[in-house]
Write a protein that holds these residues in place. Structure first.
Motif, PDB file in Angstrom:
ATOM      1  N   TYR A 124     -57.001  -3.699  40.680  1.00  0.00           N
ATOM      2  CA  TYR A 124     -55.614  -3.655  40.199  1.00  0.00           C
ATOM      3  C   TYR A 124     -55.402  -2.449  39.300  1.00  0.00           C
ATOM      4  O   TYR A 124     -54.402  -1.710  39.428  1.00  0.00           O
ATOM      5  N   GLN A 138     -46.505   1.373  47.768  1.00  0.00           N
ATOM      6  CA  GLN A 138     -46.058   0.147  47.103  1.00  0.00           C
ATOM      7  C   GLN A 138     -46.671  -1.083  47.748  1.00  0.00           C
ATOM      8  O   GLN A 138     -47.030  -2.047  47.075  1.00  0.00           O
ATOM      9  N   LYS A 139     -46.825  -1.058  49.072  1.00  0.00           N
ATOM     10  CA  LYS A 139     -47.426  -2.183  49.791  1.00  0.00           C
ATOM     11  C   LYS A 139     -48.859  -2.405  49.349  1.00  0.00           C
ATOM     12  O   LYS A 139     -49.285  -3.563  49.129  1.00  0.00           O
ATOM     13  N   ASP A 142     -48.817  -3.912  45.860  1.00  0.00           N
ATOM     14  CA  ASP A 142     -48.405  -5.323  45.895  1.00  0.00           C
ATOM     15  C   ASP A 142     -49.535  -6.219  46.371  1.00  0.00           C
ATOM     16  O   ASP A 142     -49.756  -7.315  45.828  1.00  0.00           O
ATOM     17  N   ASP A 143     -50.272  -5.794  47.390  1.00  0.00           N
ATOM     18  CA  ASP A 143     -51.386  -6.594  47.896  1.00  0.00           C
ATOM     19  C   ASP A 143     -52.478  -6.753  46.838  1.00  0.00           C
ATOM     20  O   ASP A 143     -53.027  -7.840  46.641  1.00  0.00           O
ATOM     21  N   THR A 145     -52.108  -6.460  43.598  1.00  0.00           N
ATOM     22  CA  THR A 145     -51.580  -7.268  42.489  1.00  0.00           C
ATOM     23  C   THR A 145     -51.643  -8.759  42.827  1.00  0.00           C
ATOM     24  O   THR A 145     -52.012  -9.593  41.983  1.00  0.00           O
ATOM     25  N   ALA A 146     -51.278  -9.133  44.041  1.00  0.00           N
ATOM     26  CA  ALA A 146     -51.337 -10.537  44.452  1.00  0.00           C
ATOM     27  C   ALA A 146     -52.773 -11.050  44.436  1.00  0.00           C
ATOM     28  O   ALA A 146     -53.043 -12.184  44.002  1.00  0.00           O
TER      29      ALA A 146
END
Length: 360
Positions: A124, A138-139, A142-143, A145-146
């Motif tokens: 992260y 961004q994708k 986001d992955d 971060t999740a």
């Protein structure tokens, strides 16, 4: 022929002597069954003791029945009845092999979750820096971060599971909730302990209270903070006390209302379980025609209760009674005895119906 006649005469004489002796023994037995010496009293109306008096039992003001929420065999009991204990002292341990195994699994799960969280945190941080430099999309951020958020949640879940197991371990090692004395032991080493089952009883000595049962006809006169006199029967000593609780329901107490009286500190050697008589400073509403007799005069046979009375022929006659309230060392007789009737208080021999009496 003469010899046979002589033998017959001697035999007849022997039988006559034996029969005479037997009659003498019967006479002696009959003489021995003399009248039983008794002390009597006459039933009178209840005009004594104008104050309300009820019976109760002494108990520690602070006591606890120690139990567990887990099932298992008792491994060891570390205390004995009568032993003083301190707050937090280990009292008893229950076999916790299954809980220990679960704890090992939880610790392994925490180690795994910690490693996953650490790795996710690094990813992260790395992708956050790359995204700021426009080197990651961004994708991708986001992955990552999740993935980081889920790893953090798994670690927190594993830690909470350990707290749950530690709580179960606490129910395997039973400790004293406060400083006091072990007054009862309800289980032995090797027995099966079940959830909610009393194992030990601990009391904090020093402050005692009396639980007294007051009839509904009198309960309206009993108020909180009322100062009362309490007689400890076995010690024949009076102790001052104060009413601290007055129950407003008799649903589970047999139609009578429970009143709690806290005793003042005293040097009298009071112990839990002693019987006491509480005298409230209020005029009782008992019918003036009520009949009270000493409880010591009662005779119990199964579920029946009676008293021996004196018949016109000066013999004992067992009379069955219907009883009412208990007032101190006396009990109210609802039916079975009449005013001015004589009844037996004590005797120097075993009484029975028809026994001859010698009234002292």
């Amino acid at each position: 022929m003469k010899n046979n006649l002589y033998i017959s005469v001697m035999a007849l004489a022997a039988l006559t002597i034996f029969a005479s002796c037997g009659n003498d023994q019967k006479t002696a037995v009959a003489t021995k069954g003399a009248a039983i010496s008794v002390t009597t009293s006459t039933v009178t109306q209840n005009s004594n003791d104008p104050f309300l008096t009820v019976s109760g039992k002494v108990e520690a003001a602070r006591s606890a029945n120690i139990s567990t929420r887990m099932m298992g065999y008792v491994d060891k009991i570390y205390v004995q009845v009568g032993e003083k204990v301190t707050n937090g002292q280990l009292l008893l341990s229950v076999n916790n092999a299954d809980v220990s195994a679960k704890l090992a699994q939880v610790n392994a799960g925490i180690a795994e979750a910690t490693a996953a969280y650490t790795n996710a945190e690094k990813d992260y941080n790395r992708f956050t820096a790359l995204f700021k430099e426009n080197s990651a999309s961004q994708k991708e951020l986001d992955d990552v971060t999740a993935h980081y958020t889920m790893a953090k949640a798994r670690l927190e879940s594993a830690k909470q599971m350990k707290n749950e197991v530690n709580a179960q371990m606490g129910y395997a090692n039973i400790r004293a909730p406060f400083s006091g004395v072990v007054t009862n032991k309800f289980i032995n080493t090797g027995d099966m302990a079940n959830p909610g089952m009393p194992l030990l009883e601990v009391e904090a000595p020093g402050t005692y209270q009396v639980l007294a049962m007051v009839p509904e006809s009198e309960i309206s006169e009993v108020k909180n903070d009322t100062h009362v006199t309490v007689l400890i029967k076995s010690l024949e000593q009076n102790v001052k006390g104060k009413v601290t609780e007055v129950s407003s329901s008799s649903k589970n107490t047999g139609g009578q209302y429970m009143v709690k009286v806290v005793l003042e500190k005293t040097d009298i050697p009071i112990l839990s379980g002693m019987y006491a008589t509480v005298q409230f400073p209020v005029t009782k509403k008992t019918n003036s025609a009520a009949i009270l007799i000493p409880k010591d005069a009662l005779v119990t046979q199964g579920s029946l209760t009676g008293v021996y009375t004196v018949s016109e022929g000066n013999t004992a006659l067992l009379r069955w009674l219907r009883l009412g309230r208990t007032l101190g060392d006396k009990v109210e007789v609802l039916s079975g005895l009449a005013h001015d009737e004589e009844y037996i208080v004590s005797s120097e021999g075993k009484l029975y119906n028809g026994a001859k009496l010698a009234i002292q």
